[in-house]
Design a protein around this motif. Structure first.
Motif, PDB file in Angstrom:
ATOM      1  N   GLU A 349       0.831  -1.202   0.000  1.00 45.24           N
ATOM      2  CA  GLU A 349       0.000   0.000   0.000  1.00 45.24           C
ATOM      3  C   GLU A 349       0.868   1.254   0.000  1.00 45.24           C
ATOM      4  N   ALA A 350       1.895   1.238   0.826  1.00 42.23           N
ATOM      5  CA  ALA A 350       2.771   2.408   0.951  1.00 42.23           C
ATOM      6  C   ALA A 350       3.493   2.703  -0.356  1.00 42.23           C
ATOM      7  N   LEU A 351       3.968   1.672  -1.023  1.00 41.59           N
ATOM      8  CA  LEU A 351       4.691   1.865  -2.280  1.00 41.59           C
ATOM      9  C   LEU A 351       3.797   2.437  -3.371  1.00 41.59           C
ATOM     10  N   GLN A 352       2.499   2.213  -3.240  1.00 37.00           N
ATOM     11  CA  GLN A 352       1.557   2.716  -4.234  1.00 37.00           C
ATOM     12  C   GLN A 352       1.089   4.138  -3.942  1.00 37.00           C
ATOM     13  N   MET A 353       1.576   4.733  -2.863  1.00 35.01           N
ATOM     14  CA  MET A 353       1.168   6.084  -2.497  1.00 35.01           C
ATOM     15  C   MET A 353       2.104   7.165  -3.028  1.00 35.01           C
ATOM     16  N   ASP A 354       3.059   6.789  -3.858  1.00 33.69           N
ATOM     17  CA  ASP A 354       3.993   7.768  -4.428  1.00 33.69           C
ATOM     18  C   ASP A 354       3.379   8.417  -5.668  1.00 33.69           C
ATOM     19  N   VAL A 355       2.266   9.093  -5.479  1.00 36.01           N
ATOM     20  CA  VAL A 355       1.433   9.553  -6.596  1.00 36.01           C
ATOM     21  C   VAL A 355       1.529  11.055  -6.837  1.00 36.01           C
ATOM     22  N   HIS A 356       2.368  11.756  -6.073  1.00 34.38           N
ATOM     23  CA  HIS A 356       2.414  13.218  -6.177  1.00 34.38           C
ATOM     24  C   HIS A 356       3.562  13.639  -7.106  1.00 34.38           C
ATOM     25  N   PRO A 357       3.239  14.177  -8.287  1.00 37.86           N
ATOM     26  CA  PRO A 357       4.300  14.588  -9.213  1.00 37.86           C
ATOM     27  C   PRO A 357       5.264  15.617  -8.620  1.00 37.86           C
ATOM     28  N   ASP A 358       4.762  16.472  -7.743  1.00 37.02           N
ATOM     29  CA  ASP A 358       5.606  17.485  -7.106  1.00 37.02           C
ATOM     30  C   ASP A 358       6.016  17.076  -5.690  1.00 37.02           C
ATOM     31  N   GLY A 359       5.890  15.791  -5.375  1.00 33.75           N
ATOM     32  CA  GLY A 359       6.263  15.298  -4.058  1.00 33.75           C
ATOM     33  C   GLY A 359       7.730  14.903  -3.995  1.00 33.75           C
ATOM     34  N   LEU A 360       8.126  14.336  -2.881  1.00 34.60           N
ATOM     35  CA  LEU A 360       9.494  13.852  -2.663  1.00 34.60           C
ATOM     36  C   LEU A 360       9.495  12.350  -2.897  1.00 34.60           C
ATOM     37  N   ALA A 361      10.116  11.935  -3.990  1.00 33.02           N
ATOM     38  CA  ALA A 361      10.023  10.539  -4.445  1.00 33.02           C
ATOM     39  C   ALA A 361       8.564  10.131  -4.606  1.00 33.02           C
ATOM     40  N   GLY A 362       7.708  11.124  -4.903  1.00 34.66           N
ATOM     41  CA  GLY A 362       6.287  10.892  -5.092  1.00 34.66           C
ATOM     42  C   GLY A 362       5.446  11.010  -3.839  1.00 34.66           C
ATOM     43  N   TYR A 363       6.081  11.250  -2.674  1.00 35.27           N
ATOM     44  CA  TYR A 363       5.352  11.237  -1.410  1.00 35.27           C
ATOM     45  C   TYR A 363       5.128  12.640  -0.850  1.00 35.27           C
ATOM     46  N   LYS A 364       3.975  12.813  -0.236  1.00 33.55           N
ATOM     47  CA  LYS A 364       3.660  14.001   0.560  1.00 33.55           C
ATOM     48  C   LYS A 364       2.946  13.548   1.828  1.00 33.55           C
ATOM     49  N   LYS A 365       3.037  14.365   2.861  1.00 31.57           N
ATOM     50  CA  LYS A 365       2.252  14.090   4.067  1.00 31.57           C
ATOM     51  C   LYS A 365       0.931  14.829   3.972  1.00 31.57           C
ATOM     52  N   PHE A 366      -0.075  14.276   4.610  1.00 38.51           N
ATOM     53  CA  PHE A 366      -1.407  14.889   4.638  1.00 38.51           C
ATOM     54  C   PHE A 366      -1.585  15.618   5.949  1.00 38.51           C
ATOM     55  N   TYR A 367      -1.880  16.896   5.868  1.00 37.00           N
ATOM     56  CA  TYR A 367      -2.027  17.738   7.055  1.00 37.00           C
ATOM     57  C   TYR A 367      -3.386  18.428   6.992  1.00 37.00           C
ATOM     58  N   PRO A 368      -4.434  17.777   7.502  1.00 38.49           N
ATOM     59  CA  PRO A 368      -5.797  18.283   7.298  1.00 38.49           C
ATOM     60  C   PRO A 368      -6.103  19.605   7.987  1.00 38.49           C
ATOM     61  N   LYS A 369      -5.309  19.978   8.996  1.00 34.08           N
ATOM     62  CA  LYS A 369      -5.607  21.211   9.729  1.00 34.08           C
ATOM     63  C   LYS A 369      -5.313  22.468   8.919  1.00 34.08           C
ATOM     64  N   ASP A 370      -4.485  22.330   7.881  1.00 36.52           N
ATOM     65  CA  ASP A 370      -4.176  23.472   7.029  1.00 36.52           C
ATOM     66  C   ASP A 370      -5.090  23.417   5.814  1.00 36.52           C
ATOM     67  N   THR A 371      -6.149  24.194   5.834  1.00 33.55           N
ATOM     68  CA  THR A 371      -7.132  24.126   4.758  1.00 33.55           C
ATOM     69  C   THR A 371      -6.601  24.698   3.450  1.00 33.55           C
ATOM     70  N   ASN A 372      -5.524  25.469   3.510  1.00 33.23           N
ATOM     71  CA  ASN A 372      -4.944  26.055   2.301  1.00 33.23           C
ATOM     72  C   ASN A 372      -3.982  25.108   1.597  1.00 33.23           C
ATOM     73  N   GLU A 373      -3.300  24.259   2.383  1.00 32.59           N
ATOM     74  CA  GLU A 373      -2.309  23.341   1.806  1.00 32.59           C
ATOM     75  C   GLU A 373      -2.276  22.062   2.628  1.00 32.59           C
ATOM     76  N   GLN A 374      -3.177  21.144   2.317  1.00 32.34           N
ATOM     77  CA  GLN A 374      -3.292  19.924   3.115  1.00 32.34           C
ATOM     78  C   GLN A 374      -2.226  18.891   2.765  1.00 32.34           C
ATOM     79  N   TRP A 375      -1.729  18.909   1.553  1.00 31.41           N
ATOM     80  CA  TRP A 375      -0.665  17.984   1.147  1.00 31.41           C
ATOM     81  C   TRP A 375       0.653  18.735   1.107  1.00 31.41           C
ATOM     82  N   LYS A 376       1.637  18.261   1.873  1.00 33.55           N
ATOM     83  CA  LYS A 376       2.892  18.984   2.016  1.00 33.55           C
ATOM     84  C   LYS A 376       4.088  18.054   1.870  1.00 33.55           C
ATOM     85  N   ASN A 377       5.154  18.582   1.294  1.00 38.59           N
ATOM     86  CA  ASN A 377       6.421  17.855   1.266  1.00 38.59           C
ATOM     87  C   ASN A 377       7.052  17.884   2.654  1.00 38.59           C
ATOM     88  N   ASP A 378       7.658  16.784   3.043  1.00 40.25           N
ATOM     89  CA  ASP A 378       8.290  16.689   4.358  1.00 40.25           C
ATOM     90  C   ASP A 378       9.496  15.766   4.254  1.00 40.25           C
TER      91      ASP A 378
END
Length: 410
Positions: A349-378
């Protein structure tokens, strides 16, 4: 890892991508903690070097540690285990203990002791026992120093610090019919208070810390009543119905029925509680408690639907790699094939989550408390690609690693 059926080349390719990103961008991070900062990235470099049997990542790891020390000399002052100086100190002691580096931690780290001790006492005054950001985090660091220091005066000093922390836990505990517990803020936005059961911020981290002390003769008799009482409290709130989503709530709200809908994750819910109880059972030689821990993981292995897990991203804290890591840990402990099967499911499941073209190796963290930018590089260990990379190293390595002490896993 070699017993798993996943394509090894897929894991290696993802690990190499992550290593290149950390190497190129570590200097952009401003925090120095082990879980949320650059010392965690240094930890990655040393374990990556061990996996590759290469000196090159070690050189970068040493450079990152040197930069962290320079940051402190230039005025960096955040003290916590997650974000700051205590986390760096733990990392340096861990690296020395594992023979990754030769460094005089007694000379370097002792200069920081008074400051960290003062911060720990300040958290006493606030009743802040939080592992990531409070008193337990400092105690975890001081326990590491107590074990590793070669200086008898420093060892006596750390012993005193640890006794003060146990006294604080005793003084702030609440004795209830269910057992021993500690109240804390469970929802920061509303300052709602309750009894947090989690491994990241709550009672499971207290139990894990007390269990580490219980294994040491100097502390065994002192901590045993607190340890057993806290375990009793957690077990009291196990879901007796079994058909609930989770076996434990995230926390107990005074005057309200428990809500058995905790997420599947390292940070909150059944996995952290179950692993903590497993480790206590081994220490206490309690077969009944061990069976309870196994039941918790067996129940959790059935939760795979996203609606039942609340899994959104891949990171170690509350994502798929963290779940895979926890089940793999229990598989290594028990050789139960169910846990191996579940670890492999979550790794896929984890290997299939590298779906973000602008992510880090395809990965981003989900941060729901930030309504302006919920998906963030970390980049960091707790929620970012450093933790993903370290977990990949574990699945690729032929021998166990114990970097995950910093997450109270090993």
């Amino acid at each position: 890892m070699l017993s798993y059926t996943l394509e090894k080349a897929t894991l290696i390719e993802k690990l190499d991508q992550i290593a290149q990103l950390i190497s190129a961008s570590h200097q952009n991070e401003t925090l120095i903690g082990v879980l949320n900062g650059t010392s965690g990235m240094a930890l990655f470099q040393f374990y990556y070097a061990k996996y590759l049997n290469s000196e090159s990542p070690t050189d970068l790891g040493e450079e990152i540690i040197a930069n962290c020390i320079e940051s402190i000399n230039e005025g960096f002052g955040l003290p916590t285990f997650c974000n700051g100086i205590a986390g760096l100190g733990w990392t340096m002691d861990h690296l020395q203990q594992e023979d990754f580096i030769e460094i005089d931690n007694d000379e370097i780290l002792a200069n920081l002791d008074d400051y960290l001790y003062t911060q720990m006492k300040a958290d006493f005054a606030l009743n802040n026992y939080d592992f990531l950001h409070g008193a337990i985090g400092y105690g975890f660091y001081f326990l590491k120093r107590w074990k590793n220091t070669q200086d008898t005066d420093l060892k006596a000093q750390y012993h005193t610090y640890l006794l003060e922390l146990v006294s604080f836990l005793k003084e702030t505990s609440e004795e209830k019919p269910e057992g021993t517990t500690w109240k804390s803020i469970v929802i920061q936005e509303t300052k709602q208070e309750g009894y947090n059961l989690s491994l990241s911020h709550g009672m499971s981290s207290v139990v894990s810390f007390l269990n580490l002390l219980y294994a040491i003769d100097d502390f065994k008799a002192l901590v045993e009543p607190l340890l057993r009482g806290a375990v009793d409290y957690i077990l009291f709130y196990r879901n007796k119905q079994q058909e609930g989503l989770s076996l434990f709530p995230s926390w107990i709200n005074p005057g309200q029925d428990p809500l058995y809908k905790s997420r599947l994750a390292w940070c909150y819910g059944d996995l952290g509680i179950g692993l903590t109880l497993w480790k206590v059972a081994k220490n206490l030689q309690d077969s009944t408690l061990a069976d309870t821990a196994l039941d918790i993981y067996t129940h959790a292995s059935q939760r795979k639907d996203p609606m039942d897990t609340a899994v959104t991203d891949a990171g170690v804290c509350h994502g798929s790699f963290g779940i895979a890591k926890m089940f793999d840990k229990m598989y290594q402990e028990t050789q139960n094939p169910l846990f191996k099967e579940t670890a492999e499911f979550w790794l896929r499941e984890a290997l299939q989550m590298d779906v973000h073209p602008d992510g880090l190796a395809g990965y981003k963290k989900f941060y729901p408390k930030d309504t302006n930018e919920q998906w963030k590089n970390d980049f960091c260990l707790l929620e970012g690609i450093t933790g993903i990379g370290l977990t990949l190293i574990d699945f690729l390595s032929e021998t166990p690693n114990n970097w995950d002490e910093c997450l109270l896993i090993s």
